[in-house]
Design an enzyme around this catalytic site. Structure first.
Site, PDB file in Angstrom:
ATOM      1  N   SER A 316      23.712 -18.380   0.705  1.00 37.14           N
ATOM      2  CA  SER A 316      24.713 -17.705  -0.123  1.00 37.14           C
ATOM      3  C   SER A 316      25.562 -16.707   0.675  1.00 37.14           C
ATOM      4  O   SER A 316      26.322 -17.102   1.556  1.00 37.14           O
ATOM      5  CB  SER A 316      24.004 -17.032  -1.303  1.00 37.14           C
ATOM      6  N   ASP A 327      34.222 -19.724  11.790  1.00 33.45           N
ATOM      7  CA  ASP A 327      35.552 -20.315  11.661  1.00 33.45           C
ATOM      8  C   ASP A 327      36.620 -19.530  12.414  1.00 33.45           C
ATOM      9  O   ASP A 327      37.650 -20.085  12.798  1.00 33.45           O
ATOM     10  CB  ASP A 327      35.942 -20.422  10.175  1.00 33.45           C
ATOM     11  N   LYS A 341      23.800 -22.909   0.028  1.00 33.29           N
ATOM     12  CA  LYS A 341      24.152 -22.492  -1.333  1.00 33.29           C
ATOM     13  C   LYS A 341      25.594 -22.002  -1.317  1.00 33.29           C
ATOM     14  O   LYS A 341      25.876 -20.857  -1.004  1.00 33.29           O
ATOM     15  CB  LYS A 341      23.233 -21.396  -1.855  1.00 33.29           C
TER      16      LYS A 341
END
Length: 508
Positions: A316, A327, A341
């Site tokens: 999460s 990224d 998740k």
């Protein structure tokens, strides 16, 4: 001509009423079906279909309530229908919460409940081939389960002798939590064959957030869970590292089950000076949002190597942070694939005593990738050696006989040399990996001395040692530059799946 007595006539009348009622209900269903079929060709057919099924459901509830052989509590029918409806979605994070669980949730969010300290999940589908055991997502540091050696990925197969596949998620939570100081017996399954039972004492569950230390010239921050205080505590550690002229940073997100999305965003903002940190997307516009970085909040110095450690207990909000740094090519990720998740839930109260939790959106990384049920693969996989079959048996025996706890209790004030000697001694009876044995003993010693764990354990921690090694490597920037974004990894995965599907079709 046959003459009926009063008893026979009564039975006939009752039977006739039952058949008549059944026919009326069936006719009502048929009319609804006919009407809906006619409307199906219209643009509103999708909207009407939910009304159609609502009518059928209401009719069945009413019919069962009136004609079931025994008297029924309507609440039982209602709760059963709600549980079935949520479970039918096949989403372990979408659940109905009846009175006991709803009340228990209030204790949970206020941080005043007694439990064993685990974040869990449960597959709603139970089959003989794949029983719906309760899976430990993450053990909470310094809490009873973690101290007892429970790990992310372990399955709870019994609670106080009751098999968990037959229990709902709500029932499992109700059994795990309880009054502080009470005990609960759990049987665990690790891997395919390793089973062990532990009796844990429930304690007050307090949610810790950040632990930090300097390891030579490298700053080390472990985020245990994302809470309202996480960003503040993280910045305090970062500021301390700056004063000590740190030359590298390790962020440890292992066994971090998540927490507040905003806390993860605030931490990421200390590294990212522009662009989207995370976005959420749902079926309706109100669920679509973007959390963007601001250069004003960026506090991390440039050109300092950053390594993030993750494992299958990282979920999460911890995946949001790891994904955002990955990224943006700001951190190198090592360890194991994360939990996966990538969804957002909302709690919906239905009354003062019950409610349900529904997945309303999915979140996406800066490169527009969703990792739900997939997770984040590390740039470098670093795993711990698997136990042999013999070691598994010895470990199970070690746990069942509570040998470590008994040894430490009989040898108070143990130092590091005593821990090494204890591992050698226990290894004679329970032949096992010495490094792992020292780790278990060290955790028990710290628990009995201070009730807290060490910030890090270089003797045991293979992944942390690897992170320290990578931080110092001369080609760190090359490693970082060549690391793929989550979107690039997603495209590669989809291409492989398409190729595999094509090969399967060609064989047909």
């Amino acid at each position: 001509m046959t003459i009926m007595n009063k008893k026979s006539l009564h039975r006939l009348l009752v039977g006739s009423c039952f058949v008549l009622s059944f026919l009326l209900v069936s006719q009502c269903f048929a009319q609804s079906s006919s009407a809906t079929a006619a409307e199906a060709s219209s643009e509103d057919s999708k909207k009407n279909s939910i009304q159609y099924y609502s009518k059928i459901l209401g009719g069945v509830l009413d019919f069962a309530n009136k004609f079931y052989v025994d008297e029924i509590d309507p609440k039982v029918l209602y709760e059963g229908a709600m549980k079935g409806m949520m479970e039918a979605l096949g989403d372990p994070h979408t659940i109905y919460m009846e009175s006991a669980t709803f009340k228990d949730l209030t204790y949970t969010t206020s941080g005043s409940f007694g439990g064993i300290g685990v974040t869990i999940t449960k597959n709603p589908v139970n089959t003989p081939e794949k029983p719906a055991y309760v899976e430990v997502m993450s053990p909470i540091e310094d809490m009873p389960a973690a101290v007892a050696g429970v790990q992310a990925g372990d399955f709870i197969i019994e609670v106080d002798g009751v098999s968990t596949p037959e229990l709902t998620m709500n029932e499992v939570l109700f059994k795990l939590r309880g009054k502080v100081g009470t005990k609960v017996e759990l049987t665990f399954l690790r891997g395919a064959n390793l089973k062990f039972t532990r009796t844990l004492t429930r304690t007050l569950i307090e949610l810790p957030t950040v632990k930090s230390a300097m390891i030579n010239s490298t700053g080390y921050i472990r985020i245990i869970e994302f809470t309202p205080d996480t960003a503040k505590r993280f910045q305090e550690a970062l500021s301390d590292f700056k004063k000590k002229n740190f030359t590298g940073l390790i962020i440890d997100l292992r066994n971090n089950p998540g927490g507040l999305l905003t806390a993860a965003v605030d931490v990421a903002d200390k590294f990212i000076d522009s662009g989207v940190i995370v976005s959420t997307k749902g079926r309706i516009a109100a669920q679509n949002s973007e959390h963007k970085a601001s250069w004003i909040k960026t506090t991390m110095p440039k050109n300092i190597p950053i390594v993030v450690i993750v494992n299958k207990g990282s979920a999460s909000a911890s995946e949001i942070l790891a994904g955002a740094l990955k990224d943006n090519h700001l951190a190198y990720i090592i360890g194991q694939n994360t939990y996966g998740k990538g969804s957002v839930q909302q709690m919906i109260p239905l009354s003062d005593t019950d409610g349900f939790k529904l997945t309303i959106a999915r979140y996406y990384s800066p490169s527009d990738s969703n990792i739900d049920k997939i997770g984040i693969p590390p740039d470098l996989e670093v795993t711990y050696p698997a136990f042999t079959e013999e070691q598994e048996k010895n470990f199970a025996k070690l746990m069942e006989e509570d040998a470590i706890h008994k040894y430490v209790e009989a040898h108070p004030d143990m130092e590091e040399k005593d821990i090494a000697a204890a591992a050698e001694e226990l290894n004679k009876t329970y032949p096992f990996d010495l490094r792992t044995l020292r780790r278990f003993i060290r955790v028990e010693v710290n628990h009995q001395k201070h009730d807290v764990s060490e910030v890090y354990d270089l003797d045991y921690d293979i992944q942390l040692n690897k992170a320290l090694e990578i931080i110092k490597t001369e080609d760190f920037n090359t490693l970082l530059k060549n690391a793929k974004t989550l979107k690039e990894l997603e495209n590669e995965r989809l291409e492989k799946e398409a190729l595999k599907a094509q090969e399967t079709n060609d064989k047909k």
